[in-house]
Scaffold this motif. Sequence first.
Motif, PDB file in Angstrom:
ATOM      1  N   PHE A  81      -3.359  -4.254  13.871  1.00 49.02           N
ATOM      2  CA  PHE A  81      -3.514  -4.916  12.731  1.00 49.02           C
ATOM      3  C   PHE A  81      -3.172  -5.279  11.314  1.00 49.02           C
ATOM      4  CE2 PHE A  81      -5.781  -0.636  14.718  1.00 49.02           C
ATOM      5  CZ  PHE A  81      -6.827  -1.241  14.920  1.00 49.02           C
ATOM      6  N   VAL A  82      -2.222  -5.081  11.647  1.00 46.72           N
ATOM      7  CA  VAL A  82      -0.233  -5.380  10.564  1.00 46.72           C
ATOM      8  C   VAL A  82       0.301  -5.563  11.280  1.00 46.72           C
ATOM      9  CG1 VAL A  82      -1.855  -4.449   8.294  1.00 46.72           C
ATOM     10  CG2 VAL A  82       0.256  -3.344  10.092  1.00 46.72           C
ATOM     11  N   PRO A  83       1.470  -6.923  10.752  1.00 51.97           N
ATOM     12  CA  PRO A  83       2.543  -6.686  11.475  1.00 51.97           C
ATOM     13  C   PRO A  83       3.393  -5.288  11.706  1.00 51.97           C
ATOM     14  CG  PRO A  83       2.027  -8.513  10.009  1.00 51.97           C
ATOM     15  CD  PRO A  83       1.197  -7.680   9.748  1.00 51.97           C
ATOM     16  N   LYS A 115      -4.176   0.778   5.954  1.00 53.51           N
ATOM     17  CA  LYS A 115      -4.852   1.966   5.759  1.00 53.51           C
ATOM     18  C   LYS A 115      -5.216   1.119   4.629  1.00 53.51           C
ATOM     19  CE  LYS A 115      -4.890   6.762   8.724  1.00 53.51           C
ATOM     20  NZ  LYS A 115      -6.144   6.669   8.810  1.00 53.51           N
ATOM     21  N   ILE A 116      -3.806   0.938   3.885  1.00 55.82           N
ATOM     22  CA  ILE A 116      -4.294   0.102   2.809  1.00 55.82           C
ATOM     23  C   ILE A 116      -5.234  -1.760   2.248  1.00 55.82           C
ATOM     24  CG2 ILE A 116      -3.241  -1.332   0.859  1.00 55.82           C
ATOM     25  CD1 ILE A 116      -1.353   1.225   1.018  1.00 55.82           C
ATOM     26  N   GLU A 117      -4.627  -2.468   3.441  1.00 53.28           N
ATOM     27  CA  GLU A 117      -5.105  -3.636   4.014  1.00 53.28           C
ATOM     28  C   GLU A 117      -6.712  -3.254   4.551  1.00 53.28           C
ATOM     29  OE1 GLU A 117      -6.547  -6.720   5.362  1.00 53.28           O
ATOM     30  OE2 GLU A 117      -6.591  -5.150   6.940  1.00 53.28           O
ATOM     31  N   ARG A 118      -7.194  -2.563   5.363  1.00 48.82           N
ATOM     32  CA  ARG A 118      -8.458  -2.143   5.095  1.00 48.82           C
ATOM     33  C   ARG A 118      -9.279  -2.041   4.444  1.00 48.82           C
ATOM     34  NH1 ARG A 118     -10.531   1.132  10.833  1.00 48.82           N
ATOM     35  NH2 ARG A 118      -9.691   3.191   9.997  1.00 48.82           N
ATOM     36  N   ASP A 123      -9.434   5.699   4.632  1.00 52.77           N
ATOM     37  CA  ASP A 123      -8.201   4.977   4.891  1.00 52.77           C
ATOM     38  C   ASP A 123      -6.980   5.550   3.281  1.00 52.77           C
ATOM     39  OD1 ASP A 123      -8.554   4.028   7.454  1.00 52.77           O
ATOM     40  OD2 ASP A 123      -9.102   2.556   6.607  1.00 52.77           O
ATOM     41  N   LEU A 124      -8.211   4.686   1.654  1.00 51.24           N
ATOM     42  CA  LEU A 124      -7.033   5.010   0.644  1.00 51.24           C
ATOM     43  C   LEU A 124      -7.238   6.909   0.959  1.00 51.24           C
ATOM     44  CD1 LEU A 124      -8.577   2.406  -0.891  1.00 51.24           C
ATOM     45  CD2 LEU A 124      -6.862   2.642   0.270  1.00 51.24           C
ATOM     46  N   ALA A 169      -2.763   0.912  -4.714  1.00 50.47           N
ATOM     47  CA  ALA A 169      -2.278   2.562  -3.888  1.00 50.47           C
ATOM     48  C   ALA A 169      -1.368   2.481  -4.759  1.00 50.47           C
ATOM     49  CB  ALA A 169      -2.261   2.077  -2.588  1.00 50.47           C
ATOM     50  N   LEU A 170      -0.452   2.222  -4.962  1.00 52.13           N
ATOM     51  CA  LEU A 170       0.872   2.742  -5.917  1.00 52.13           C
ATOM     52  C   LEU A 170       0.818   2.212  -7.025  1.00 52.13           C
ATOM     53  CD1 LEU A 170       3.125  -0.109  -4.190  1.00 52.13           C
ATOM     54  CD2 LEU A 170       2.914   2.566  -2.898  1.00 52.13           C
ATOM     55  N   THR A 171      -0.457   2.469  -7.357  1.00 50.40           N
ATOM     56  CA  THR A 171      -0.311   2.847  -8.644  1.00 50.40           C
ATOM     57  C   THR A 171      -1.563   4.072  -8.773  1.00 50.40           C
ATOM     58  OG1 THR A 171      -2.424   0.981  -9.501  1.00 50.40           O
ATOM     59  CG2 THR A 171      -0.160   0.846  -9.601  1.00 50.40           C
TER      60      THR A 171
END
Length: 172
Positions: A81-83, A115-118, A123-124, A169-171
């Motif tokens: 799903f991600v690199p 999970k962030i990308e999805r 996920d979040l 997500a980071l904030t």
Amino acid sequence: MRAPIDERRIRELAQRLGRVAHVRVRIYLTGGATAVLEGWRDSTIDVDLRFEPESDELLRAIPALKESLGVNIELASRPDFVPELPGWRERSPLVFRDGNVDIHHFDPYSQALSKIERGFTQDLEDVHELFQRRLVDFSRLRVLFDAEPELYRYPAIDPPSFRRKLDEALTA
């Protein structure tokens, strides 16, 4: 529809795979299986696995194990799903060993980015738990994301949108 999969059934699946493997194999768990084994969820709907090295004997055993244990098994991991992130194997903690299999969580940083990308609600919530349990550090996640040169290999990912999701997500 199959019943949700709890820790006991994940461990039983691993034990049975350990009996099948004739050589040492790493099995990487991801997603819900990580959440269940780490204790922030009681169950998951499927077990996502990756074998290294790939093993025909384990792949052949999966259909029978799915039926006998009543579990959904997916051959999926974060690089689907991600690199791949540099150093992901070294950041994939050993959970337990059974027979010839070493059970690892797939790199928590890779799991968080996927999970962030999805971006689904579950996920979040999982990403929040990864941060709360100190399995993922905010600044390290940012550095790994910023160093990621291969998002272009995943045409479904829009890099600016992904960056916005990461910032949110980071904030949060």
